[in-house]
Scaffold this motif. Sequence first.
Motif, short mmCIF file in Angstrom:
data_model
loop_
_atom_site.label_atom_id
_atom_site.label_comp_id
_atom_site.label_asym_id
_atom_site.label_seq_id
_atom_site.Cartn_x
_atom_site.Cartn_y
_atom_site.Cartn_z
N GLN A 168 -1.65 7.62 0.80
CA GLN A 168 -2.42 7.48 2.03
C GLN A 168 -2.32 8.74 2.89
O GLN A 168 -3.31 9.18 3.49
CB GLN A 168 -1.95 6.27 2.82
CG GLN A 168 -2.88 5.91 3.98
CD GLN A 168 -2.44 4.66 4.69
OE1 GLN A 168 -1.38 4.63 5.30
NE2 GLN A 168 -3.26 3.62 4.61
N GLU A 169 -1.14 9.34 2.94
CA GLU A 169 -0.97 10.58 3.71
C GLU A 169 -1.80 11.71 3.13
O GLU A 169 -2.36 12.53 3.86
CB GLU A 169 0.51 10.97 3.75
CG GLU A 169 1.32 10.23 4.79
CD GLU A 169 0.81 10.45 6.21
OE1 GLU A 169 0.54 11.62 6.56
OE2 GLU A 169 0.66 9.47 6.94
N PRO B 212 1.36 0.56 5.48
CA PRO B 212 1.78 0.99 4.14
C PRO B 212 3.30 0.95 3.98
O PRO B 212 4.04 1.26 4.91
CB PRO B 212 1.26 2.43 4.05
CG PRO B 212 1.24 2.90 5.48
CD PRO B 212 0.87 1.70 6.30
N SER C 218 3.28 -5.10 2.89
CA SER C 218 2.15 -4.58 3.69
C SER C 218 1.27 -5.72 4.17
O SER C 218 0.73 -5.69 5.28
CB SER C 218 1.32 -3.60 2.85
OG SER C 218 2.08 -2.47 2.51
N LYS D 90 -5.35 11.07 4.07
CA LYS D 90 -5.47 11.36 5.50
C LYS D 90 -5.62 12.86 5.74
O LYS D 90 -6.49 13.31 6.51
CB LYS D 90 -4.25 10.82 6.24
CG LYS D 90 -4.26 11.03 7.74
CD LYS D 90 -3.02 10.40 8.37
CE LYS D 90 -3.01 10.59 9.87
NZ LYS D 90 -1.81 9.96 10.50
N ASN E 5 -3.17 0.39 -3.95
CA ASN E 5 -2.40 -0.78 -3.56
C ASN E 5 -2.15 -1.67 -4.77
O ASN E 5 -2.81 -1.52 -5.80
CB ASN E 5 -3.11 -1.55 -2.44
CG ASN E 5 -4.55 -1.86 -2.79
OD1 ASN E 5 -4.83 -2.74 -3.58
ND2 ASN E 5 -5.48 -1.10 -2.21
N VAL F 296 0.86 -1.19 0.00
CA VAL F 296 0.00 0.00 0.00
C VAL F 296 0.89 1.23 0.00
O VAL F 296 1.87 1.30 0.75
CB VAL F 296 -0.93 0.01 1.23
CG1 VAL F 296 -1.64 1.34 1.38
CG2 VAL F 296 -1.94 -1.13 1.12
N ILE G 198 -7.44 4.29 6.40
CA ILE G 198 -7.31 5.36 5.41
C ILE G 198 -7.00 4.74 4.05
O ILE G 198 -6.11 3.90 3.92
CB ILE G 198 -6.19 6.34 5.81
CG1 ILE G 198 -6.46 6.93 7.20
CG2 ILE G 198 -6.06 7.45 4.77
CD1 ILE G 198 -7.72 7.76 7.28
N ALA G 199 -7.73 5.19 3.03
CA ALA G 199 -7.58 4.63 1.69
C ALA G 199 -6.24 4.99 1.07
O ALA G 199 -5.60 5.98 1.43
CB ALA G 199 -8.72 5.13 0.80
N SER G 200 -5.83 4.18 0.11
CA SER G 200 -4.65 4.46 -0.72
C SER G 200 -4.69 3.50 -1.89
O SER G 200 -5.50 2.56 -1.92
CB SER G 200 -3.36 4.26 0.07
OG SER G 200 -2.23 4.60 -0.72
N PRO H 190 2.31 4.64 0.95
CA PRO H 190 2.23 5.57 2.08
C PRO H 190 1.96 7.01 1.66
O PRO H 190 1.27 7.75 2.36
CB PRO H 190 3.61 5.45 2.75
CG PRO H 190 4.19 4.18 2.24
CD PRO H 190 3.64 4.01 0.86
N HIS I 157 -3.50 -1.73 4.73
CA HIS I 157 -3.65 -0.28 4.84
C HIS I 157 -3.22 0.25 6.20
O HIS I 157 -3.00 1.45 6.36
CB HIS I 157 -5.10 0.12 4.53
CG HIS I 157 -5.40 0.10 3.06
ND1 HIS I 157 -5.62 -1.07 2.37
CD2 HIS I 157 -5.47 1.10 2.15
CE1 HIS I 157 -5.83 -0.78 1.10
NE2 HIS I 157 -5.74 0.52 0.93
#
Length: 206
Positions: free
Chosen positions: A45-46, A131, A108, A49, A79, A40, A75-77, A42, A128
């Motif tokens: 995702q940040e 990540p 992950s 977020k 992958n 996933v 939190i989605a991201s 990062p 998730h």
Amino acid sequence: KTTPITGKPVEELYTLIGIAASTQDHTNRLVGVETEGMTVCPCAQEMVKSYSKDLLLEDGFSESDAERIIDIIPIASHNQRGRGTLLIGSEQPVRAENLIHIVEASMSSETYELLKRPDEFFIVNKAHRNPRFVEDVVREMLRNVIDVYPDLPDEAFVLTKQENFESIHHHNAFAERFGTLAEIRREFIKGEHVVRHTTLEQWLKG
């Protein structure tokens, strides 16, 4: 192996790698594996977020409540599947099953050929919560080798590779690290910067 929640037995395919080079004086051998898992991103995702936190603040939540909510929910991201490779060269026996576990644990999440819905949720949520960039996976493989095989001699050789089949790019991401365990330990344990690492070809030649 068995699925993480429902405990269903599934068959998985792994690639076993064996390499050897001989001279009149000695023979150097490596054992390795290649297996797949899930990573996933990062960075994405940040960004999700940060965006989610802004939405909560705009909706009237306090800063502390918004932070607490963000910490609780997944939190989605984006992958993707990744393929990891781990080779160890040493006169000391190394079991392929342990190498497979090291590679899978460095991503992950591990993946499975067949999954029921509870299993699917488990690995998506696990991934998730964990990540990793492609280079993170390589570092984790090396760190796990050091932890799992503390008795391997310094002259042992390690090669790690990770290729991620990117889901939102037209290219794949790739990272690689190799060297003797002495070189790797100097970096991970002592925090030293090793300028040159022994290559696979150099190690095989002795």
